[in-house]
Design a protein around this motif. Structure first.
Motif, mmCIF file in Angstrom:
data_model
loop_
_atom_site.group_PDB
_atom_site.id
_atom_site.type_symbol
_atom_site.label_atom_id
_atom_site.label_comp_id
_atom_site.label_asym_id
_atom_site.label_seq_id
_atom_site.Cartn_x
_atom_site.Cartn_y
_atom_site.Cartn_z
ATOM 1 N N TYR A 196 0.644 -1.451 -0.039
ATOM 2 C CA TYR A 196 -0.271 0.021 -0.092
ATOM 3 C C TYR A 196 0.741 1.152 -0.026
ATOM 4 O O TYR A 196 0.287 2.440 -0.445
ATOM 5 N N ALA A 197 2.181 1.216 0.358
ATOM 6 C CA ALA A 197 2.686 2.643 0.625
ATOM 7 C C ALA A 197 3.026 3.311 -0.576
ATOM 8 O O ALA A 197 3.816 2.778 -1.467
ATOM 9 N N ASP A 198 2.731 4.805 -0.319
ATOM 10 C CA ASP A 198 2.906 5.596 -1.547
ATOM 11 C C ASP A 198 4.048 6.574 -1.219
ATOM 12 O O ASP A 198 4.489 7.219 -2.167
ATOM 13 N N VAL A 199 4.307 6.894 0.285
ATOM 14 C CA VAL A 199 5.184 7.846 0.472
ATOM 15 C C VAL A 199 6.035 7.162 1.495
ATOM 16 O O VAL A 199 5.417 6.775 2.490
ATOM 17 N N LEU A 200 7.429 6.941 1.300
ATOM 18 C CA LEU A 200 8.160 6.642 2.197
ATOM 19 C C LEU A 200 9.328 7.494 2.713
ATOM 20 O O LEU A 200 9.745 8.327 1.973
ATOM 21 N N VAL A 201 9.426 7.750 4.022
ATOM 22 C CA VAL A 201 10.463 8.779 4.403
ATOM 23 C C VAL A 201 11.384 7.940 5.204
ATOM 24 O O VAL A 201 11.256 7.411 6.194
ATOM 25 N N PHE A 202 12.635 8.016 4.692
ATOM 26 C CA PHE A 202 13.759 7.538 5.475
ATOM 27 C C PHE A 202 14.218 8.699 6.237
ATOM 28 O O PHE A 202 15.156 9.389 5.782
ATOM 29 N N TRP A 203 14.133 8.771 7.303
ATOM 30 C CA TRP A 203 14.346 9.649 8.331
ATOM 31 C C TRP A 203 15.618 9.456 9.416
ATOM 32 O O TRP A 203 15.424 8.574 10.119
ATOM 33 N N GLY A 204 16.790 10.089 9.129
ATOM 34 C CA GLY A 204 17.883 9.775 9.694
ATOM 35 C C GLY A 204 18.414 8.126 9.812
ATOM 36 O O GLY A 204 18.931 7.543 10.660
ATOM 37 N N ALA A 205 17.931 7.673 8.444
ATOM 38 C CA ALA A 205 18.202 6.339 8.226
ATOM 39 C C ALA A 205 18.756 5.973 6.619
ATOM 40 O O ALA A 205 18.601 6.691 5.919
ATOM 41 N N ASP A 206 19.754 4.884 6.866
ATOM 42 C CA ASP A 206 20.416 4.529 5.706
ATOM 43 C C ASP A 206 20.114 3.089 5.446
ATOM 44 O O ASP A 206 21.036 2.239 5.473
ATOM 45 N N PRO A 207 18.913 2.494 4.992
ATOM 46 C CA PRO A 207 18.751 1.283 4.759
ATOM 47 C C PRO A 207 19.717 0.631 3.767
ATOM 48 O O PRO A 207 19.897 -0.648 4.020
ATOM 49 N N SER A 208 20.042 1.296 2.690
ATOM 50 C CA SER A 208 20.822 0.735 1.758
ATOM 51 C C SER A 208 22.147 0.250 2.508
ATOM 52 O O SER A 208 22.607 -1.051 1.974
ATOM 53 N N ASN A 209 22.541 0.510 3.469
ATOM 54 C CA ASN A 209 23.741 -0.040 4.456
ATOM 55 C C ASN A 209 23.112 -1.011 5.525
ATOM 56 O O ASN A 209 23.843 -1.872 5.920
ATOM 57 N N SER A 210 22.313 -0.450 6.248
ATOM 58 C CA SER A 210 21.785 -1.126 7.309
ATOM 59 C C SER A 210 20.955 -2.087 7.274
ATOM 60 O O SER A 210 21.064 -3.299 7.934
ATOM 61 N N HIS A 211 20.086 -1.951 6.218
ATOM 62 C CA HIS A 211 19.035 -3.245 6.029
ATOM 63 C C HIS A 211 19.199 -3.169 4.358
ATOM 64 O O HIS A 211 18.160 -2.686 3.890
ATOM 65 N N PRO A 212 19.880 -3.766 3.888
ATOM 66 C CA PRO A 212 20.367 -3.671 2.345
ATOM 67 C C PRO A 212 19.098 -4.083 1.558
ATOM 68 O O PRO A 212 18.671 -3.232 0.356
ATOM 69 N N ARG A 213 18.193 -4.877 2.005
ATOM 70 C CA ARG A 213 17.038 -5.377 1.084
ATOM 71 C C ARG A 213 15.859 -4.680 1.566
ATOM 72 O O ARG A 213 14.581 -5.028 0.814
ATOM 73 N N LEU A 214 15.609 -3.603 2.353
ATOM 74 C CA LEU A 214 14.513 -2.906 2.598
ATOM 75 C C LEU A 214 13.698 -2.619 1.436
ATOM 76 O O LEU A 214 12.486 -2.756 1.066
ATOM 77 N N ASN A 215 14.479 -1.803 0.373
ATOM 78 C CA ASN A 215 13.787 -1.031 -0.656
ATOM 79 C C ASN A 215 13.530 -2.235 -1.679
ATOM 80 O O ASN A 215 12.639 -1.998 -2.416
ATOM 81 N N SER A 216 14.424 -3.202 -1.853
ATOM 82 C CA SER A 216 13.922 -4.171 -2.948
ATOM 83 C C SER A 216 12.627 -5.060 -2.518
ATOM 84 O O SER A 216 12.123 -5.499 -3.364
ATOM 85 N N LYS A 217 12.758 -5.587 -1.249
ATOM 86 C CA LYS A 217 11.888 -6.417 -0.958
ATOM 87 C C LYS A 217 10.699 -6.041 -0.261
ATOM 88 O O LYS A 217 9.496 -6.542 -0.604
ATOM 89 N N TYR A 218 10.372 -4.766 0.095
ATOM 90 C CA TYR A 218 9.300 -4.145 0.694
ATOM 91 C C TYR A 218 8.931 -2.825 0.458
ATOM 92 O O TYR A 218 7.625 -2.387 0.100
ATOM 93 N N ALA A 219 9.864 -2.002 0.389
ATOM 94 C CA ALA A 219 9.613 -0.415 0.578
ATOM 95 C C ALA A 219 9.324 0.149 -0.811
ATOM 96 O O ALA A 219 8.163 0.570 -1.170
ATOM 97 N N TYR A 220 10.608 0.444 -1.710
ATOM 98 C CA TYR A 220 10.523 1.399 -2.974
ATOM 99 C C TYR A 220 10.379 0.566 -4.261
ATOM 100 O O TYR A 220 9.196 1.109 -4.963
ATOM 101 N N TYR A 221 10.808 -0.547 -4.206
ATOM 102 C CA TYR A 221 10.882 -1.064 -5.729
ATOM 103 C C TYR A 221 9.827 -2.386 -6.071
ATOM 104 O O TYR A 221 9.410 -2.417 -7.126
ATOM 105 N N PRO A 222 9.344 -2.903 -5.048
ATOM 106 C CA PRO A 222 8.410 -4.100 -5.379
ATOM 107 C C PRO A 222 6.918 -3.504 -5.848
ATOM 108 O O PRO A 222 6.582 -2.527 -5.401
#
Ligand code: SF4
Lengths: 422, 153
Positions: free
Chosen positions: A137-163
């Protein structure tokens, strides 16, 4: 070594995303490849180096080390148990039992990490959602003080931005907007392009106040250098979100002394919009520890069990029972560290206090802290050599199924054995 | 990413037509599309004055195992296996709507990109939208990489 008959997919204990789609390729009895996992997960899954238990730096068999640990803990007047964020929920529950048995203080890394946010979520004070909801469902994602590409590398591909998700079928560039708010550019902020808002350290609260003004149609004002138009643009995106998610990183949590500002901001935002917050906890089962201790005591961390005069247990809680305060004030007379490494995660000035107290470590890996430890007990790697349950970053329970059986005892059983000895 | 001007600037720019193309620019375009090889330009290959540029161009277009036929290079030392490219690639999405399109493990053998042991690997590159006659300059895998690990030459 026995290889377990597994489902097709394994779970990665590399971080709190607990990715559940890892395909393992074996070569004989060794793990050869861990496919679909990120590099962080692969190094976790494939590191199955065998290490020995130790007493005073000398290798011993595990039973001797367990016996010595039990002796030290039994003789302690004010023991501290710390860590457990890389252990299964089952091991965490046994450690809480041990803390009760020996009237110990118990704390974990959330004490200087995302504890306050997880606490507010467990108390229903912050609106949250699951990662599957984010994907669908999410249409707006805010990474606030977070760098998931390093801390949680698959966050964007598996759940947040790209799928693609149920209501997000058209792809990230059309369906989702990702925003980064941080004090510096990061591997995650570059993905957000023009929606990266760089702010000075500790001005997160000020930005929230400015955004709140903008929500209600007032002119936003901040003391730092950022165009008013950009704040207005950001407030518009946030207000118009159908299903927004703030991924709160340590940068956001550390910028605040409490979490009142964050709570108020989310409440204000949700009078216009529909936002959720997920704390970016790091270790794979930190949320599990918070949940387990909360269920037992009503607190997520910083707890001391004390036997009162009538022989019952009193539960004490407060800043003075945090691991940092305990060590700084030289309170504990024996420290049991489970699956964590204070010499890499704490300021050296605090960690070095461990040199002055008997220290016991239960860990499958070699750590810096073990150089000063009196007893080191080697455990099995949870999720790889032993199974159990863990709680994902979003509060979902995930079962870890072991990949190989090295014959090594898991921390749950080691803690049970210590209790039997005591 | 190499662009056509960069390639053109390394060529002799004499429009001698020895390669069979009408201009050096046309040769540069075909070089980028991998329709011709650097060695098809005989002046740059044989004349001493172009020796440095010849070296640069051969490095750019070297046909090692790392460079796929579609010109895709994965700098493995920069890749963290996050899988953004795997999920963002429109060809992957259409070939594997129940797997990588949803952020999950690949369920189809037709995917172009997948993460093997922590690093992205390419296969079936002839399916890539940048390949062949009908190609378009798709850049989904490049812009979604947080570490600039993917490049097209
Ligand atoms: S993102 Fe985290 S859980 Fe997923 S594969 Fe990487 S380390 Fe493992």
């Amino acid at each position: 070594m026995v290889i377990f008959l597994r489902n097709k997919y394994s779970v990665c204990p590399g971080c709190s995303l607990l990715c559940d789609d890892i395909e393992i390729e074996m070569k004989g009895t060794e793990i050869d490849k861990a496919n679909n996992a990120c590099i962080k997960g692969v190094s976790r899954i494939k590191d199955t180096k065998k290490l020995e238990s130790k007493i005073d730096g000398n290798e011993v068999n595990q039973d001797e080390a367990i016996f010595k640990a039990a002796e030290l803990l039994q003789n302690a007047n004010n023991p501290l148990i710390f860590g457990l964020d890389n252990s299964t929920t089952e091991a965490q529950l046994e450690a809480i039992k041990l803390a009760k048995l020996i009237s110990a203080t118990i704390d974990d890394n959330s004490s200087f990490c995302q504890g306050p946010i997880v606490n507010a979520i467990l108390k229903n004070e912050l609106k949250t959602c699951t990662l599957d909801d984010v994907r669908d469902y999410a249409d707006v994602l805010v990474f606030w003080g977070a760098d998931p590409s390093n801390s949680h590398p698959r966050l964007n591909s598996k759940y947040a931005y790209y799928p693609r998700g149920k209501e997000r079928q058209r792809g990230w560039d059309e369906d989702r907007t990702a925003i980064a708010i941080d004090v510096r550019e990061s591997s995650s902020s570059v993905l957000c392009k023009d929606n990266f808002y760089q702010i000075p350290p500790r001005s997160d609260g000020e930005l929230m106040t400015a955004l709140s003004s903008a929500f209600s149609g007032k002119m936003p004002k901040v003391s730092f250098d950022i165009e008013t138009q950009r704040i207005l643009k950001l407030s518009n995106i946030l207000k118009k979100a159908k299903y927004g998610v703030i991924f709160a990183g340590l940068g956001l949590t550390y910028s605040q002394t409490g979490i009142e500002t964050i709570k108020n901001f989310l409440t204000e935002l949700n009078t216009y919009s529909n936002f959720h917050l997920i704390p970016m906890v790091g270790h794979y089962n930190m949320r599990g520890f918070n949940q387990a201790l909360y269920n037992e005591t009503g607190y997520v961390n910083r707890v001391k069990f004390v036997k009162n005069e009538s022989g019952n247990l009193d539960i004490k809680h407060g800043l003075q029972y945090s691991v940092l305060e305990q060590l700084n004030n030289k309170e504990p007379d024996t420290v049991l560290i489970i699956g964590t490494d204070p010499f890499t995660s704490m300021p050296h000035s605090v960690a070095k206090k461990l040199k002055e107290v008997p220290t016991i470590i239960i860990d499958p890996c070699e750590t810096l802290t073990e150089k000063i430890a009196d007893v080191v007990i080697r455990s099995a790697k949870s999720g790889i050599e032993c199974g159990g349950n863990a709680i994902r970053i979003d509060g979902t329970c995930v079962e870890l199924v072991p990949i190989i059986n090295s014959g090594c005892l898991c921390d749950e059983h080691i803690i049970c054995k210590i209790m039997e000895e005591i | 990413m190499t662009n056509v001007m960069e390639v053109y600037n390394l060529l002799p720019k004499t429009n001698c037509k020895e390669c069979g193309k009408s201009t050096c620019m046309a040769f540069a375009v075909d070089l980028l599309a991998r329709k011709v090889k650097v060695d098809d330009c005989s002046p740059i290959k044989n004349e001493n004055q172009y020796i440095e540029n010849y070296q640069k161009l051969t490095d750019l277009f070297k046909t090692s195992d790392d460079v796929s036929e579609a010109g895709l290079i994965v700098h493995e030392e920069k890749c963290t296996g996050c899988g953004n490219c795997v999920v963002a690639c429109p060809v992957n999405v259409s070939h594997d709507p129940k797997g990588v399109a949803l952020g999950k493990a690949p369920k189809s053998n037709k995917v172009i990109l997948r993460v093997i042991d922590g690093v992205v690997k390419s296969s079936n590159v002839h399916e890539c939208r940048r390949f062949g006659e009908e190609k378009i300059l798709c850049n989904a895998c490049i812009v979604t990489c947080p570490n600039k690990a993917i490049e097209f030459v």
